[in-house]
Design a protein around this motif. Structure first.
Motif, PDB file in Angstrom:
ATOM      1  N   GLU A 225       0.698  -1.230   0.048  1.00 50.95           N
ATOM      2  CA  GLU A 225      -0.002   0.080  -0.051  1.00 50.95           C
ATOM      3  C   GLU A 225       0.839   1.441  -0.014  1.00 50.95           C
ATOM      4  N   PRO A 226       1.959   1.406   0.818  1.00 50.39           N
ATOM      5  CA  PRO A 226       2.728   2.705   0.701  1.00 50.39           C
ATOM      6  C   PRO A 226       3.475   2.913  -0.697  1.00 50.39           C
ATOM      7  N   LEU A 227       3.748   1.849  -1.209  1.00 49.86           N
ATOM      8  CA  LEU A 227       4.145   1.926  -2.696  1.00 49.86           C
ATOM      9  C   LEU A 227       3.166   2.248  -3.668  1.00 49.86           C
ATOM     10  N   GLN A 228       1.829   1.802  -3.472  1.00 51.74           N
ATOM     11  CA  GLN A 228       0.929   2.318  -4.175  1.00 51.74           C
ATOM     12  C   GLN A 228       0.606   4.000  -4.104  1.00 51.74           C
ATOM     13  N   ALA A 229       0.798   4.233  -2.896  1.00 48.53           N
ATOM     14  CA  ALA A 229       0.872   5.791  -2.638  1.00 48.53           C
ATOM     15  C   ALA A 229       1.811   6.540  -3.117  1.00 48.53           C
ATOM     16  N   ALA A 230       2.898   5.912  -3.031  1.00 47.97           N
ATOM     17  CA  ALA A 230       4.154   6.761  -3.894  1.00 47.97           C
ATOM     18  C   ALA A 230       3.906   6.655  -5.327  1.00 47.97           C
ATOM     19  N   GLU A 231       3.515   5.701  -6.043  1.00 51.87           N
ATOM     20  CA  GLU A 231       3.241   5.862  -7.277  1.00 51.87           C
ATOM     21  C   GLU A 231       2.076   6.906  -7.822  1.00 51.87           C
ATOM     22  N   HIS A 232       1.111   6.878  -6.957  1.00 57.37           N
ATOM     23  CA  HIS A 232       0.053   7.595  -7.174  1.00 57.37           C
ATOM     24  C   HIS A 232       0.457   9.132  -7.104  1.00 57.37           C
ATOM     25  N   VAL A 234       3.453  10.657  -7.708  1.00 55.61           N
ATOM     26  CA  VAL A 234       4.298  10.679  -8.721  1.00 55.61           C
ATOM     27  C   VAL A 234       3.604  10.984 -10.017  1.00 55.61           C
ATOM     28  N   ARG A 235       2.377  10.184 -10.199  1.00 61.24           N
ATOM     29  CA  ARG A 235       1.235  10.516 -11.238  1.00 61.24           C
ATOM     30  C   ARG A 235       0.813  11.771 -11.124  1.00 61.24           C
ATOM     31  N   VAL A 236       0.284  12.170  -9.875  1.00 62.28           N
ATOM     32  CA  VAL A 236      -0.149  13.503  -9.779  1.00 62.28           C
ATOM     33  C   VAL A 236       0.761  14.549  -9.971  1.00 62.28           C
ATOM     34  N   HIS A 237       1.730  14.335  -9.741  1.00 63.96           N
ATOM     35  CA  HIS A 237       3.127  15.350  -9.833  1.00 63.96           C
ATOM     36  C   HIS A 237       3.471  15.590 -11.204  1.00 63.96           C
ATOM     37  N   THR A 238       3.679  14.510 -12.082  1.00 63.45           N
ATOM     38  CA  THR A 238       4.088  14.517 -13.449  1.00 63.45           C
ATOM     39  C   THR A 238       3.189  14.616 -14.417  1.00 63.45           C
ATOM     40  N   GLY A 239       1.555  14.271 -14.101  1.00 61.39           N
ATOM     41  CA  GLY A 239       0.728  13.930 -15.072  1.00 61.39           C
ATOM     42  C   GLY A 239       0.972  12.785 -15.982  1.00 61.39           C
ATOM     43  N   GLU A 240       1.783  11.741 -15.462  1.00 61.90           N
ATOM     44  CA  GLU A 240       1.783  10.617 -16.451  1.00 61.90           C
ATOM     45  C   GLU A 240       0.953   9.739 -16.057  1.00 61.90           C
ATOM     46  N   LEU A 241       0.317   9.026 -17.229  1.00 65.38           N
ATOM     47  CA  LEU A 241      -1.044   8.433 -17.214  1.00 65.38           C
ATOM     48  C   LEU A 241      -0.858   7.081 -17.717  1.00 65.38           C
ATOM     49  N   SER A 242       0.218   6.701 -18.634  1.00 65.87           N
ATOM     50  CA  SER A 242       0.472   5.434 -19.360  1.00 65.87           C
ATOM     51  C   SER A 242       0.489   4.649 -17.784  1.00 65.87           C
ATOM     52  N   VAL A 243      -0.261   3.390 -18.293  1.00 68.22           N
ATOM     53  CA  VAL A 243      -0.111   2.330 -17.296  1.00 68.22           C
ATOM     54  C   VAL A 243       1.200   1.989 -16.860  1.00 68.22           C
ATOM     55  N   LEU A 261      11.958   5.254  -4.208  1.00 76.20           N
ATOM     56  CA  LEU A 261      12.597   5.633  -5.450  1.00 76.20           C
ATOM     57  C   LEU A 261      11.640   5.249  -6.606  1.00 76.20           C
ATOM     58  N   VAL A 262      11.136   6.275  -7.190  1.00 81.83           N
ATOM     59  CA  VAL A 262      10.030   5.761  -8.210  1.00 81.83           C
ATOM     60  C   VAL A 262      10.441   6.616  -9.638  1.00 81.83           C
ATOM     61  N   ARG A 263      10.347   5.577 -10.529  1.00 82.53           N
ATOM     62  CA  ARG A 263      10.513   6.194 -12.028  1.00 82.53           C
ATOM     63  C   ARG A 263       9.067   6.721 -12.553  1.00 82.53           C
ATOM     64  N   GLY A 264       9.438   7.851 -13.199  1.00 84.62           N
ATOM     65  CA  GLY A 264       7.949   8.246 -13.884  1.00 84.62           C
ATOM     66  C   GLY A 264       8.419   9.298 -14.814  1.00 84.62           C
ATOM     67  N   SER A 265       7.555   9.181 -15.854  1.00 86.11           N
ATOM     68  CA  SER A 265       7.930  10.495 -16.935  1.00 86.11           C
ATOM     69  C   SER A 265       9.495  10.649 -17.292  1.00 86.11           C
ATOM     70  N   ASP A 266      10.043   9.623 -17.549  1.00 80.81           N
ATOM     71  CA  ASP A 266      11.694   9.824 -17.897  1.00 80.81           C
ATOM     72  C   ASP A 266      12.400  10.325 -16.945  1.00 80.81           C
ATOM     73  N   ALA A 267      12.159  10.366 -15.761  1.00 78.85           N
ATOM     74  CA  ALA A 267      12.756  10.894 -14.626  1.00 78.85           C
ATOM     75  C   ALA A 267      12.570  10.030 -13.279  1.00 78.85           C
ATOM     76  N   ARG A 268      13.447  10.227 -12.426  1.00 82.01           N
ATOM     77  CA  ARG A 268      13.208   9.512 -11.087  1.00 82.01           C
ATOM     78  C   ARG A 268      13.026  10.530  -9.881  1.00 82.01           C
ATOM     79  N   PHE A 269      12.090   9.953  -8.908  1.00 85.57           N
ATOM     80  CA  PHE A 269      11.892  10.877  -7.786  1.00 85.57           C
ATOM     81  C   PHE A 269      11.981  10.046  -6.555  1.00 85.57           C
ATOM     82  N   ARG A 270      12.440  10.611  -5.482  1.00 84.49           N
ATOM     83  CA  ARG A 270      12.635  10.066  -4.132  1.00 84.49           C
ATOM     84  C   ARG A 270      11.085  10.668  -3.572  1.00 84.49           C
ATOM     85  N   VAL A 271      10.427   9.733  -2.857  1.00 84.20           N
ATOM     86  CA  VAL A 271       9.113   9.929  -2.446  1.00 84.20           C
ATOM     87  C   VAL A 271       9.059   9.388  -1.167  1.00 84.20           C
ATOM     88  N   VAL A 272       8.641  10.265  -0.200  1.00 79.90           N
ATOM     89  CA  VAL A 272       8.316   9.848   1.236  1.00 79.90           C
ATOM     90  C   VAL A 272       7.017   9.940   1.507  1.00 79.90           C
TER      91      VAL A 272
END
Length: 312
Positions: A225-232, A234-243, A261-272
């Motif tokens: 669940e925490p990793l589901q939140a982290a991905e969510h 990052v999607r909100v931050h980047t606007g990345e919607l591809s599955v 550490l989450v990959r999204g929209s050709d970048a990586r993010f450290r999410v807490v």
């Protein structure tokens, strides 16, 4: 007709928190963690509250027991609005929701010995099944498990099948009664909750195009669940919607705090992220709580940082 996912509507006889079925309460990071592999068995019913209590044909019961022992999530399914009375074998679908290339396959078997469930866990399509190119949509309508799932889910399933007649199924309990109506998109195992007809159509159309809709997205099954939140977030931050456009690459837990550490929209993010509790009025001169997750920090990681300090 009672329908969920429309702000302000209530469900008669519902014992869940106000706003549970309307989209007013958060649904993020609530997908069923244990569902990484799936076995769908067409069985018209009736369905008892729990699969082990259902009066199932011996072959179907054996499949359910074998799947459970292997960590495969068994689901009973049936077509909305009609029942299969043909006795021509057991119609099954198996799915692997893990990784970047999940799959779903289908077959009709004479008995449980004709389905190699060990191969599903190994990531291999059983010989008795063939890959399915179209996605499969499951709507929970399990009345004996929780009445809200039938009151809200059944009308949704019947309306959705009119638009996608060959891909929509009623299903037994998928987890999260208070999120009814629940929609699961396979093979990726994407969970949506508190769905209205319009929201379900939008989510299904997006998934068929390889994308997600963030509104009412519970997360991806098999992911903590925490990793589901982290991905969510990052999607909100980047606007990345591809599955497949967002994925956790590594993570670590420090008490209640999760750093990923989450990959999204050709970048990586450290999410807490950390869990948080919301107190909501329950309508009985009292208050009740719901647990969700909040974003603590989200920072872009430059390539040098990533190369030298990836999480373990």
């Amino acid at each position: 007709m009672a329908a969920g996912g429309v702000s302000g509507m209530t469900v008669k006889g519902c014992t869940h928190l106000p706003g549970s079925h309307t989209g007013d309460l958060p649904v993020l990071a609530s997908a069923t963690v244990g569902a990484r592999f799936w076995l769908l068995i067409e069985h018209s019913g009736p369905w008892a509250a729990y699969l082990e209590d259902c009066h199932l044909p011996e072959g179907v019961r054996t499949l359910v027991e074998r799947a459970t022992s292997l960590g495969i999530r068994p689901q009973l399914i049936r077509r909305p609005g009609r029942r299969n009375t043909a006795n021509t074998g057991i119609h099954v679908m198996v799915a692997n929701s893990t990784g970047a290339e999940p799959w779903i396959a289908e077959g009709v078997i004479a008995g449980p010995d004709d389905l190699d469930l060990d191969s599903v866990v190994a990531g291999v399509v059983p010989e008795s099944c063939i890959l399915v190119s179209e996605p499969v949509f499951l709507v929970c309508t399990h009345a004996k498990r929780n009445a809200c799932c039938a009151r809200i889910g059944l009308p949704l399933a019947r309306s959705l099948v009119e638009i996608l007649p060959d891909t929509v199924w009623e299903t037994s309990h998928v987890g999260g009664d208070r999120y009814a109506a629940n929609l699961v998109c396979l093979p990726h195992g994407l969970y949506y909750g508190s769905m209205s007809q319009a929201a379900a159509i939008a989510a299904a159309d997006a998934y068929r195009s390889g994308e997600v809709i963030l509104d009412r997205l519970r997360g991806r099954s098999g992911t903590p669940e925490p990793l589901q939140a982290a991905e969510h977030f990052v999607r909100v931050h980047t606007g990345e919607l591809s599955v497949g456009g967002v994925a956790v690459e590594s993570s670590r837990l420090d008490g209640d705090i999760t750093e990923a550490l989450v990959r999204g929209s050709d970048a990586r993010f450290r999410v807490v992220v950390e869990p948080m509790t919301l107190t909501t009025p329950c309508g009985r001169a009292c208050a009740d709580t719901i647990t969700t997750y909040r974003l603590v920090t989200l920072d872009r990681v430059n390539p040098v940082q990533y190369a030298t300090s990836a999480l373990t």
